[in-house]
Design an enzyme around this catalytic site. Structure first.
Site, short mmCIF file in Angstrom:
data_model
loop_
_atom_site.label_atom_id
_atom_site.label_comp_id
_atom_site.label_asym_id
_atom_site.label_seq_id
_atom_site.Cartn_x
_atom_site.Cartn_y
_atom_site.Cartn_z
N TYR A 1 0.86 -1.18 0.00
CA TYR A 1 0.00 0.00 0.00
C TYR A 1 0.90 1.23 0.00
O TYR A 1 1.83 1.31 0.79
CB TYR A 1 -0.91 0.01 1.24
N ASP B 1 9.37 2.79 -0.47
CA ASP B 1 8.33 3.48 0.27
C ASP B 1 8.56 3.18 1.75
O ASP B 1 8.19 2.12 2.26
CB ASP B 1 6.94 3.01 -0.17
N LYS C 1 4.49 9.69 8.48
CA LYS C 1 4.40 9.20 9.86
C LYS C 1 5.48 9.77 10.79
O LYS C 1 5.42 10.93 11.20
CB LYS C 1 4.37 7.67 9.85
P1 KE4 Z 1 -0.74 8.58 4.31
O1 KE4 Z 1 -1.22 9.25 3.04
O2 KE4 Z 1 -1.83 7.81 5.00
O3 KE4 Z 1 0.03 9.52 5.23
O4 KE4 Z 1 0.38 7.50 3.88
C1 KE4 Z 1 0.05 6.53 2.92
C2 KE4 Z 1 0.99 5.35 3.05
C3 KE4 Z 1 2.01 5.22 2.13
N1 KE4 Z 1 2.89 4.20 2.21
C4 KE4 Z 1 2.79 3.27 3.20
C5 KE4 Z 1 3.78 2.15 3.25
C6 KE4 Z 1 1.76 3.37 4.17
O5 KE4 Z 1 1.67 2.42 5.14
C7 KE4 Z 1 0.85 4.42 4.10
C8 KE4 Z 1 -0.30 4.58 5.08
N2 KE4 Z 1 -0.42 3.56 6.07
C9 KE4 Z 1 -1.76 3.36 6.58
C10 KE4 Z 1 -1.69 2.20 7.59
N3 KE4 Z 1 -1.37 0.96 6.97
C11 KE4 Z 1 -2.35 4.59 7.17
C12 KE4 Z 1 -3.55 4.34 8.04
C13 KE4 Z 1 -4.83 4.79 7.35
O6 KE4 Z 1 -4.95 4.61 6.12
O7 KE4 Z 1 -5.69 5.33 8.07
#
Ligand code: KE4
Length: 424
Positions: free
Chosen positions: A142, A237, A265
């Site tokens: 993801y 990533d 994060k």
């Molecule tokens: P954000 O756009 O949510 O800040 O980051 C996206 C993203 C990109 N790359 C990786 C490897 C990530 O894990 C994420 C976002 N992680 C999720 C949890 N698995 C965020 C939690 C959510 O979607 O509410």
């Protein structure tokens, strides 16, 4: 104070699904989402005053623990100088210099406001730099919710059990090629069938969005070699791994150098921050230095930079934090693995450093297909049992548990005792 159930009843009337991010709705674990009122150290409290030992940690940012005084006091002090200027600041130069000085594979960096934005921008940059259109991602990884990444994605997409998302134009998905995680041959085949067309391979160097899945020995090194052979960029990533698996992230831990890296994060210390960086010759293609456009009203926001810089400095200047996280991860996930083994439970544990997942599948879980074989109903029962006993786990089989520096051995032993009770 209203209850979580009352708040959810109101929320669904004014927010789609009642939440601002789908996984928070607890849909796959079949219970009312807890509305959190406050957090401190390893704990969160819901609106009804129930305390939980927290293994979500805001999905990674709260690596020092919630409400850490180093971060909080820096932010409180910065607020007195104004919230946002929309202009360049010394602080942005300082945090960029700090990261470029302390993370070897980051020669230049651009701040944005989320991991999604970091990935979206990094891929546009890779396409602009190479003049190629296609990108390779891995099933179960993801990378945020930009259109071209919502193809066999992990996290909330996998939790929802859907292949992607409505609203993503075929034209957009067409240039996203999907390979199998830990399967170098599936990547080689894509390069061979798309000669000279692949701009980048983007990978979670440790997958954490189909649950935690580690790279097989040689997998990351193999991606590096395939990209070099094909003239494609390797993008790590590290939105989850960055500054967590080591200060230099997975790139440091596995000694594989990406061309570009994305962050989120932890780099924001709990505030909305993403970033992408890497080779200066590539990064200098970004506007206004080069032809690849990207922008953001709140990019480099002084309060967000203050929070992120305070957290990064604390992590960099105190390597003992990483020793603690390693020890805590081994105690927790090693302890869970032993409990499962002693009871011959049809489960397995994947973990590295301070992240891990318990799969309700016999295992081994090494890719999307084996992760998807998990019994999500069994996971939901486990989740509800732990929640009722005051442990807040990620509300999906396909997410990770996050340990912070605030989790003591006692906290971990309490967690193991609750899991032992569940398994008995
Ligand atoms: P954000 O756009 O949510 O800040 O980051 C996206 C993203 C990109 N790359 C990786 C490897 C990530 O894990 C994420 C976002 N992680 C999720 C949890 N698995 C965020 C939690 C959510 O979607 O509410």
């Amino acid at each position: 104070m209203p209850t979580s159930a009352e708040l959810m009843e109101r929320a669904v009337k004014v927010i789609p699904g009642g939440v601002n991010s789908p996984v928070r709705a607890f849909q796959s674990v079949g219970c009312t989402p807890r509305f959190i009122a406050r957090a401190d150290g390893p704990y969160v409290w819901d609106v009804e005053g129930n305390r939980y030992l927290d293994y979500i940690g805001s999905w990674g940012p709260m690596i020092l623990g919630h409400n850490d005084p180093v971060v909080r006091e820096a932010v409180q002090e910065a607020c007195g100088r104004g919230m946002s200027f929309g202009a360049a600041t010394e602080l942005e130069v300082q945090i960029a210099e700090f990261i470029c000085d302390t993370v070897p594979h980051v020669e230049m960096i651009r701040m944005v406001n989320s991991g999604t934005e970091a990935v979206m921008s990094a891929l546009r940059l890779a396409r602009g730099f190479t003049g190629r259109d296609k990108v390779v991602k891995f099933a179960g990884n993801y990378h945020g919710h930009s259109d071209c990444m919502l193809v066999e994605a992990g996290s909330g997409v996998m939790t929802a059990g859907v292949p992607g998302s409505a609203g993503v134009p075929e034209g957009c998905a067409r240039d996203t090629l999907t390979a199998a995680y830990n399967d170098l041959e599936s990547v080689r085949a894509l390069f061979e069938s798309n000669p000279g067309q692949i701009a980048a391979v983007i990978v979670e160097p440790v997958a954490a969005n189909m649950g935690v899945v580690l790279p097989a020995p040689g997998f990351l090194e193999g991606l590096r070699a395939l990209c070099d052979e094909a003239g494609a960029l390797l993008v790590f990533d590290e939105v989850i791994c960055g500054f967590r698996l080591a200060y230099g992230g997975a790139a440091e831990r596995f000694s594989v150098r990406p061309d570009l890296v994305t962050y989120g994060k932890i780099i924001g210390g709990g505030m909305p921050v993403g970033a992408f960086g890497g080779r200066a010759d590539v990064m200098n293609h970004m506007a206004p230095a080069g032809p690849v456009y990207q922008a953001g009203t709140l990019s480099g926001n002084p309060i967000a930079m203050t929070a992120g810089f305070a957290q990064l400095r604390e992590l960099h200047d105190h390597p003992e934090h990483y020793e603690r996280l390693e020890a805590a991860g081994e105690r927790l996930f090693g302890g869970i693995a032993k409990l499962l083994e002693d009871r011959s439970a049809p489960c397995c544990v994947n973990h590295i450093g301070s992240i891990g997942s318990t799969f309700f599948a016999p295992g081994p879980v090494t890719d999307y297909a084996s992760a998807k074989a998990s019994d999500t109903d069994a996971f939901a029962r486990y989740f509800r049992f732990m929640l009722d006993r005051g442990f807040s786990l990620a509300p999906s089989q396909f997410e990770a548990m996050f340990i912070s520096c605030a989790h003591t051995d006692e906290h971990i032993d309490e967690t193991l005792a609750a899991i032992a009770e569940y398994l008995s």
